[in-house]
Every structure is written in structure tokens, then in C-alpha cells.
Design an enzyme around this catalytic site. Structure first.
Site, PDB file in Angstrom:
ATOM      1  N   GLU A 133      26.394  -3.892  22.812  1.00  0.00           N
ATOM      2  CA  GLU A 133      26.002  -2.920  23.855  1.00  0.00           C
ATOM      3  C   GLU A 133      26.724  -3.090  25.187  1.00  0.00           C
ATOM      4  O   GLU A 133      26.109  -3.028  26.250  1.00  0.00           O
ATOM      5  CB  GLU A 133      24.481  -2.977  24.063  1.00  0.00           C
ATOM      6  CG  GLU A 133      23.705  -2.782  22.764  1.00  0.00           C
ATOM      7  CD  GLU A 133      22.186  -2.844  22.921  1.00  0.00           C
ATOM      8  OE1 GLU A 133      21.706  -3.234  24.004  1.00  0.00           O
ATOM      9  OE2 GLU A 133      21.475  -2.503  21.960  1.00  0.00           O
ATOM     10  N   GLU A 240      21.489  -1.395  12.283  1.00  0.00           N
ATOM     11  CA  GLU A 240      20.080  -1.462  12.707  1.00  0.00           C
ATOM     12  C   GLU A 240      19.344  -0.165  12.380  1.00  0.00           C
ATOM     13  O   GLU A 240      18.526   0.322  13.165  1.00  0.00           O
ATOM     14  CB  GLU A 240      19.991  -1.759  14.224  1.00  0.00           C
ATOM     15  CG  GLU A 240      20.771  -2.993  14.665  1.00  0.00           C
ATOM     16  CD  GLU A 240      20.586  -3.339  16.144  1.00  0.00           C
ATOM     17  OE1 GLU A 240      19.629  -2.851  16.773  1.00  0.00           O
ATOM     18  OE2 GLU A 240      21.408  -4.108  16.667  1.00  0.00           O
TER      19      GLU A 240
HETATM   20  C1  HXH Z   1      18.747  -3.027  19.718  1.00  0.00           C
HETATM   21  N1  HXH Z   1      18.897  -2.407  20.981  1.00  0.00           N
HETATM   22  C2  HXH Z   1      19.237  -4.473  19.742  1.00  0.00           C
HETATM   23  O1  HXH Z   1      20.572  -4.551  19.306  1.00  0.00           O
HETATM   24  C3  HXH Z   1      18.401  -5.407  18.886  1.00  0.00           C
HETATM   25  O2  HXH Z   1      18.860  -6.719  19.066  1.00  0.00           O
HETATM   26  C4  HXH Z   1      16.960  -5.319  19.276  1.00  0.00           C
HETATM   27  O3  HXH Z   1      16.170  -6.232  18.517  1.00  0.00           O
HETATM   28  C5  HXH Z   1      16.505  -3.935  19.092  1.00  0.00           C
HETATM   29  C6  HXH Z   1      17.358  -2.913  19.288  1.00  0.00           C
HETATM   30  C7  HXH Z   1      18.587  -0.991  21.036  1.00  0.00           C
HETATM   31  C8  HXH Z   1      18.258  -0.562  22.433  1.00  0.00           C
HETATM   32  C9  HXH Z   1      19.241  -0.359  23.347  1.00  0.00           C
HETATM   33  C10 HXH Z   1      18.948   0.014  24.640  1.00  0.00           C
HETATM   34  C11 HXH Z   1      17.648   0.189  25.022  1.00  0.00           C
HETATM   35  C12 HXH Z   1      16.666  -0.034  24.108  1.00  0.00           C
HETATM   36  C13 HXH Z   1      16.959  -0.408  22.825  1.00  0.00           C
HETATM   37  O4  HXH Z   1      17.332   0.549  26.301  1.00  0.00           O
HETATM   38  C14 HXH Z   1      17.339   1.840  26.647  1.00  0.00           C
HETATM   39  C15 HXH Z   1      16.813   2.132  27.834  1.00  0.00           C
HETATM   40  C16 HXH Z   1      16.766   3.442  28.254  1.00  0.00           C
HETATM   41  C17 HXH Z   1      17.290   4.452  27.459  1.00  0.00           C
HETATM   42  C18 HXH Z   1      17.820   4.140  26.244  1.00  0.00           C
HETATM   43  C19 HXH Z   1      17.845   2.854  25.847  1.00  0.00           C
END
Ligand code: HXH
Length: 330
Positions: A133, A240
Site C-alpha cells: 500500500e 486478499e
Molecule cells: C488490508 N488493507 C491489509 O493489507 C491487510 O494486512 C489487513 O489485514 C486488511 C486489509 C486494506 C485496507 C486499506 C486501506 C484502508 C483500509 C483497509 O483504509 C482506508 C481508509 C479510508 C478509505 C479507504 C481505505
């Protein structure tokens, strides 16, 4: 009771089928895990904060146990994740008084951590999400503003891939991200990977997280993404996968899992796997972010305490319509 056929066996000629697990679910969900999956990813156990919560104080117990379980059952292990802006302890970036550490200090931490972790699992973890990310969602910036970027600079990605390659030259090294099918973000991710490759960085694959929803992303955007990433000349993995029954954060605070939702979800999964099969030449693995609906991170994201049903098996571990829809694509 009639037992359903194995998912992983059905797709064995195309790609591995994986699940994210933790120390609890490998016990509570063992029957489904062993029957249907031939790959695992640690949901949290291999993240920086889990492995090195304090400077030079490593905790490998849970990660080791998961790798043992995988070997016991002949499952592959994906490593997730070495460098990420979340679940990384403060000490990495700040000194005792809260001031940001120097580039040199943080870079040493990055290299030491990657070397220690990747060496430990050399030959047992076959691929790593080296950086997770790093690309920004909106705006014109390519890279997300993170403490890795702020302390080390843009080359932190290069350094991470080089360190991982040094520690295990056989390991396949991935860049992994979400919103990976959004046209703007997809273009940025492609730009990043092209740049890394042109600089000779050992990067072998793109991980598409695939945290999808009932109505988005569109199947055409998914296809364009598979196509664009494949054209970079890297391997692809779906890392995922889950399909939330909600489309937005604002959707009803609580909904029942209805027969109609089950069928809509099954059709989404069917369309996704039809595509994965068409791209099987470049896709090596499809991993779900969980095993069954009784335990999913989406119960607490993006809304805390809102039940979701994103996986192939229901809360009683029985196959859902989505399971059978996927099986028909094998
Ligand atoms: C994943 N991120 C990770 O890779 C994994 O390690 C974890 O256990 C779960 C999901 C996904 C994710 C990315 C960004 C996020 C939330 C989840 O934050 C956001 C905030 C605002 C808008 C969109 C995403």
C-alpha cells in the site's frame, strides 16, 4: 453428510487457492482449511509490529506455528508483509523524545528487519509482499505520505526489495495494494512498478488485494486491471479476496444475509473467477482474506460491529452459493 469437493483441487491446474489465517482460525477452521486450501497467508502474525514490537526484540512464535501448520498439510506460505505504513511500531521512526529518526537509522532498521525475517523463513515462505500500500489514493502524488517515505525518502521501496532479494534470492517478491482496479490508482501502480523494473529492482509480482463489493469495481475495470498489470511482465496474485455485501460505508448499519444477496454475491464471484481462469497463465495464486463468514475483518471495517458475509463459507462453515458458482468455473 455429503461433503463438497475441494476448491484447491478443482483449481490445481490453474492457480493455488489460499486463505488468510491466524493462530486461532487454523484450529477453529481446520476442517475447511485443510480440505479447500493449498496456501496460507498470516493475517497479522508476519507484520512488523507482530514480529519486532521492540527494537531487536523479535517474537516469532505465532508466525512459526503457522508455517508449521502449512508444512504439515503441504500448503504454501505467502509472506505478508515486510514494509507497510500500518502495524509498524513507533520506535522504528521516532526516538525516545518523539523526534523523527535519521534516514540512516531508519534504513538500518528496514534492512535488519527484512534480513532477519526473510532469512528465517528462507525456503519455507515462497513469496513476500515486500511493500504494502505505498501508492497514494487520490491527488497527483505517486507515493503515499508515510513515515517510511518521510524518513528514508522515495528509495525506501528499492532498498526493501534489494534487502529481501539478498536474504532469499529464490523468493518471489511482490508489491501489494488495494483499490487496485480504480483506473487512476491502477495507472499509478503501473507507473511505480515500471519505474522499479527499469531501475533493475528485483520485483517479480503484483498483488491485487481484491477487497471488492457487490457492485464495485465493475467487471470491466477488473479485467482492464488484470490486463494492465500482466503487461508489466510480472506475475499476478489475488492476495486478499473478499466480496462485501455492502457497497458503501453508508449502507444500512446492519442487514440480514438474504437469499437475494447470496445469489448476487455468487454471480460476482462467478464473474471474477471466470476472469481469473482466462488469466490463469499469469495468475499463480488466489487467496481469500479469511475462511468463513463467522470470522472476517469486515465485521469491523469500515464500520465497527457491522456484520458482513464476504466469504465462500457461511457462519456454520457450510458452502454458500458463491462456492458452487466458483466451482462451476474450475
Ligand atoms: C488490508 N488493507 C491489509 O493489507 C491487510 O494486512 C489487513 O489485514 C486488511 C486489509 C486494506 C485496507 C486499506 C486501506 C484502508 C483500509 C483497509 O483504509 C482506508 C481508509 C479510508 C478509505 C479507504 C481505505
Amino acid at each position: 453428510m455429503e461433503e463438497e469437493p475441494s476448491l484447491a483441487k478443482a483449481f490445481a491446474q490453474s492457480f493455488r487457492v489460499g486463505a488468510a489465517v491466524n493462530g486461532e482460525t487454523v484450529v477453529t477452521h481446520e476442517t475447511l482449511l485443510v480440505r479447500h486450501f493449498n496456501s496460507i497467508t498470516a493475517e497479522n502474525a508476519m507484520k512488523f509490529a507482530s514480529l519486532q514490537p521492540l527494537p531487536d526484540h523479535y517474537r516469532f512464535e505465532e508466525a512459526d506455528a503457522l508455517v508449521d501448520v502449512a508444512e504439515e498439510h503441504g500448503m504454501a506460505v505467502r509472506g505478508h508483509t515486510l514494509i507497510w505504513h500500518n502495524q509498524t511500531p513507533e520506535w522504528v521512526f521516532r526516538d525516545q523524545s518523539g523526534r523523527l529518526k535519521s534516514r540512516r537509522e531508519v534504513l538500518t532498521t528496514l534492512k535488519d528487519h527484512i534480513n532477519r525475517v526473510v532469512s528465517r523463513y528462507r525456503g519455507r515462505v515462497y513469496c513476500w509482499d515486500v511493500v504494502n500500500e505505498a501508492v497514494s489514493d487520490g491527488g497527483d502524488d505517486l507515493l503515499r505520505k508515510s513515515l517510511w517515505l518521510e524518513t528514508i525518502g522515495e528509495d525506501y521501496l528499492i532498498e526493501a526489495f534489494l534487502a529481501a532479494h539478498d536474504a532469499d534470492p529464490q523468493a518471489q517478491l511482490f508489491y501489494n495494494d488495494y483499490n487496485e482496479c480504480d483506473p487512476q490508482k491502477r495507472a499509478k501502480i503501473c507507473r511505480l512498478i515500471r519505474r522499479l523494473k527499469s531501475e533493475g529492482v528485483p520485483i517479480h509480482g503484483m498483488g491485487l488485494q481484491a477487497h471488492w463489493h457487490l457492485n464495485s469495481p465493475g467487471i470491466d475495470d477488473i479485467e482492464r486491471s488484470l490486463n494492465d498489470y500482466a503487461e508489466l511482465g510480472v506475475r499476478l496474485q489475488i492476495t486478499e479476496l473478499d466480496i462485501s455485501v455492502y457497497n458503501h460505508r453508508e449502507d444500512p448499519p446492519y442487514r440480514q444475509m438474504t437469499p437475494s444477496l447470496l445469489l448476487q454475491q455468487a454471480e460476482r464471484y462467478r464473474a471474477a473467477f471466470r476472469l481469473f481462469k482466462r488469466y490463469a497463465e499469469v495468475i499463480d495464486s488466489v487467496t481469500f482474506w479469511g475462511i468463513a463468514d463467522d470470522r472476517t475483518w469486515l465485521d469491523n471495517f469500515p464500520v465497527r460491529g457491522r456484520k458482513d458475509w464476504p466469504l465462500l463459507f457461511d457462519t456454520d462453515h457450510r458452502p454458500k452459493p458463491a462456492f458452487y458458482a466458483i466451482m462451476e468455473q474450475a
